[in-house]
Write a protein that holds these residues in place. Structure first.
Motif, PDB file in Angstrom:
ATOM      1  N   ARG A  57       0.836  -1.212   0.000  1.00 44.07           N
ATOM      2  CA  ARG A  57       0.000   0.000   0.000  1.00 44.07           C
ATOM      3  C   ARG A  57       0.870   1.262   0.000  1.00 44.07           C
ATOM      4  O   ARG A  57       0.515   2.272   0.596  1.00 44.07           O
ATOM      5  CB  ARG A  57      -0.933   0.006   1.214  1.00 44.07           C
ATOM      6  CG  ARG A  57      -2.015  -1.065   1.127  1.00 44.07           C
ATOM      7  CD  ARG A  57      -3.057  -0.873   2.202  1.00 44.07           C
ATOM      8  NE  ARG A  57      -3.778   0.392   2.052  1.00 44.07           N
ATOM      9  CZ  ARG A  57      -4.657   0.849   2.936  1.00 44.07           C
ATOM     10  NH1 ARG A  57      -4.915   0.159   4.034  1.00 44.07           N
ATOM     11  NH2 ARG A  57      -5.277   2.004   2.735  1.00 44.07           N
ATOM     12  N   LEU A  72      -5.426  -0.311  -6.050  1.00 46.44           N
ATOM     13  CA  LEU A  72      -4.805  -0.045  -4.737  1.00 46.44           C
ATOM     14  C   LEU A  72      -5.740   0.740  -3.835  1.00 46.44           C
ATOM     15  O   LEU A  72      -6.325   1.730  -4.262  1.00 46.44           O
ATOM     16  CB  LEU A  72      -3.557   0.820  -4.918  1.00 46.44           C
ATOM     17  CG  LEU A  72      -2.232   0.164  -5.232  1.00 46.44           C
ATOM     18  CD1 LEU A  72      -1.117   1.178  -5.016  1.00 46.44           C
ATOM     19  CD2 LEU A  72      -2.016  -1.046  -4.366  1.00 46.44           C
ATOM     20  N   TRP A  75      -4.766   5.771   1.089  1.00 44.94           N
ATOM     21  CA  TRP A  75      -5.122   6.155   2.462  1.00 44.94           C
ATOM     22  C   TRP A  75      -5.879   7.465   2.386  1.00 44.94           C
ATOM     23  O   TRP A  75      -5.410   8.433   1.800  1.00 44.94           O
ATOM     24  CB  TRP A  75      -3.863   6.327   3.307  1.00 44.94           C
ATOM     25  CG  TRP A  75      -2.990   5.111   3.333  1.00 44.94           C
ATOM     26  CD1 TRP A  75      -2.216   4.651   2.308  1.00 44.94           C
ATOM     27  CD2 TRP A  75      -2.811   4.202   4.415  1.00 44.94           C
ATOM     28  NE1 TRP A  75      -1.553   3.511   2.688  1.00 44.94           N
ATOM     29  CE2 TRP A  75      -1.894   3.207   3.980  1.00 44.94           C
ATOM     30  CE3 TRP A  75      -3.324   4.125   5.714  1.00 44.94           C
ATOM     31  CZ2 TRP A  75      -1.485   2.156   4.797  1.00 44.94           C
ATOM     32  CZ3 TRP A  75      -2.904   3.084   6.523  1.00 44.94           C
ATOM     33  CH2 TRP A  75      -2.012   2.110   6.067  1.00 44.94           C
TER      34      TRP A  75
END
Ligand SMILES: Nc1ncnc2c1ncn2[C@@H]1O[C@H](COP(=O)(O)OP(=O)(O)O)[C@@H](O)[C@H]1O
Ligand SMILES: [Mg+2]
Length: 278
Positions: A57, A72, A75
Motif C-alpha cells: 500500500r 490499490l 489512504w
C-alpha cells in the motif's frame, strides 16, 4: 489530470508542509487530490499518521509493472488521498541505476488513469532517482524557498535541474514556480532575498507568500492539517491563497494553450469536477 511536484534540493525549506497544505487546500476547493510521498524518509506519511505501512500500500508499487494502481486502496486523509512512502525505497535505490529508471512513475500513472484532478509529489532534499521520477511525471513544479542563503542556492539549483529534465526527459513540463515560505517580514535578510528572487525571476515567483506560522508546525502532530486544527491561522490563509494562485496560474496557461490551438476567446473555465462529469 494535473501533476505537480514539490521540490527543492535543500532540506527544511517547507516542502512537506507545502505538499500537505496545498493538497488539503485543493481538496477543500473540490479538486480530487492524491499526494504521493516519494521521499524515502517518509516524513509526510509519518506526519499524516501512517507508520510502517505494508509495502503493497505504498509508493513501492509504482516501481512494479505488474501492479494495477487502480486496484490499490489509497489512504484517505482530510481533503486528500495519500500513497505513503516505503522503507524499502532506500534499499531499492541501488537497483534503480539504469537511465530508464527515471520513467517508472510516469508510466505507472499513464497506465492507471487514476480518478484524480491533481496528483502532488513530495520529494526528498536530494537529487535521487525518486525525485527525478517525480519531475519526469510532472507538468508543474513548486519550489518552496525560505528567503535565506542556503535555501535560495538550493532553490536556484533546483530550477536548473527542472530545466534539464524539461530539456532531456519531459517536454510536457510546463512551468516551475518559487513559493516563498516561512517568511518573517521583520527580518531584513528575508526582505533582501525576497527582492532578489522577484527581480531575477519575475513571474516565476508566486505572488502568494507563506509566512511563519506556529499553527503549521503544531498541526503536524496527530495526522491533521492546519485546516482541521486552526482554519483561521495565518498558515491556513496563506496556503489557501497559494493554492488559489496555483489554480489560476495552471488555468491561465491552459487558456493560453486553448487559444493557440482553437483561436477561441477565453470564457469561464469550468471547475475540475464539471469537466470530469460533463
Ligand atoms: N510557514 C511555516 N511556519 C513555521 N514553521 C514551518 C513553516 N513551514 C514549515 N515549518 C516547519 O519547518 C520545518 C521544516 O519544514 P518541512 O516542511 O518538513 O521542510 P522540508 O520538507 O523541505 O524538509 C518543520 O518543522 C515545519 O513544521
Ligand atoms: Mg520533507
Amino acid at each position: 489530470m494535473t501533476v505537480l511536484s514539490v521540490c527543492n534540493h535543500k532540506g527544511g525549506t517547507g516542502k512537506t508542509t507545502t505538499a500537505i497544505h496545498l493538497a488539503a487546500s485543493l481538496g477543500l476547493s473540490g479538486w480530487r487530490t492524491l499526494v504521493i510521498d516519494l521521499d524515502p524518509q517518509g516524513f509526510l506519511s509519518h506526519t499524516m499518521g501512517i507508520e510502517a505501512p505494508p509495502s503493497e500500500r505504498t509508493v513501492a508499487q509504482l516501481f512494479d509493472p505488474e501492479v494495477d494502481l487502480n486496484a490499490l486502496p489509497f489512504w484517505e486523509r482530510s481533503g486528500f488521498d495519500l500513497l505513503p512512502s516505503s522503507d524499502t525505497l532506500t534499499k531499492r535505490m541501488r537497483d534503480l541505476n539504469k537511465p530508464t529508471d527515471v520513467l517508472w512513475v510516469r508510466e505507472a500513472l499513464q497506465r492507471a488513469d487514476l480518478p484524480y484532478d491533481v496528483v502532488l509529489f513530495d520529494t526528498a532534499a536530494a537529487v535521487t532517482v525518486y525525485s527525478l521520477n517525480a519531475l519526469v511525471a510532472s507538468q508543474h513544479v513548486v519550489v518552496p524557498v525560505l528567503p535565506e542563503y542556503q535555501s535560495v542556492v538550493g532553490a536556484e539549483q533546483t530550477f536548473q535541474t527542472v530545466d534539464l529534465v524539461q530539456d532531456k526527459l519531459n517536454p510536457l513540463l510546463e512551468s516551475r514556480w518559487f513559493l516563498l515560505t516561512q517568511v518573517d517580514g521583520r527580518k531584513r535578510i528575508h526582505r533582501t532575498y525576497k527582492k532578489y528572487l522577484r527581480e531575477k525571476y519575475g513571474p516565476a515567483v508566486l505572488e502568494s507568500v507563506i509566512r511563519t506560522s506556529t499553527a503549521l508546525a503544531e498541526s503536524r502532530e496527530g495526522g491533521t492539517t492546519v485546516f482541521d486544527h486552526d482554519p483561521r491561522a495565518r498558515g491556513a490563509r496563506d496556503y489557501a491563497n497559494a493554492a488559489d494562485e496555483l489554480v489560476r496560474r495552471i488555468r491561465g496557461e491552459t487558456e493560453e494553450q486553448d487559444r493557440e490551438a482553437t483561436g477561441a476567446v477565453p470564457g469561464d473555465v469550468p471547475l475540475p469536477n464539471e469537466v470530469v462529469n460533463s
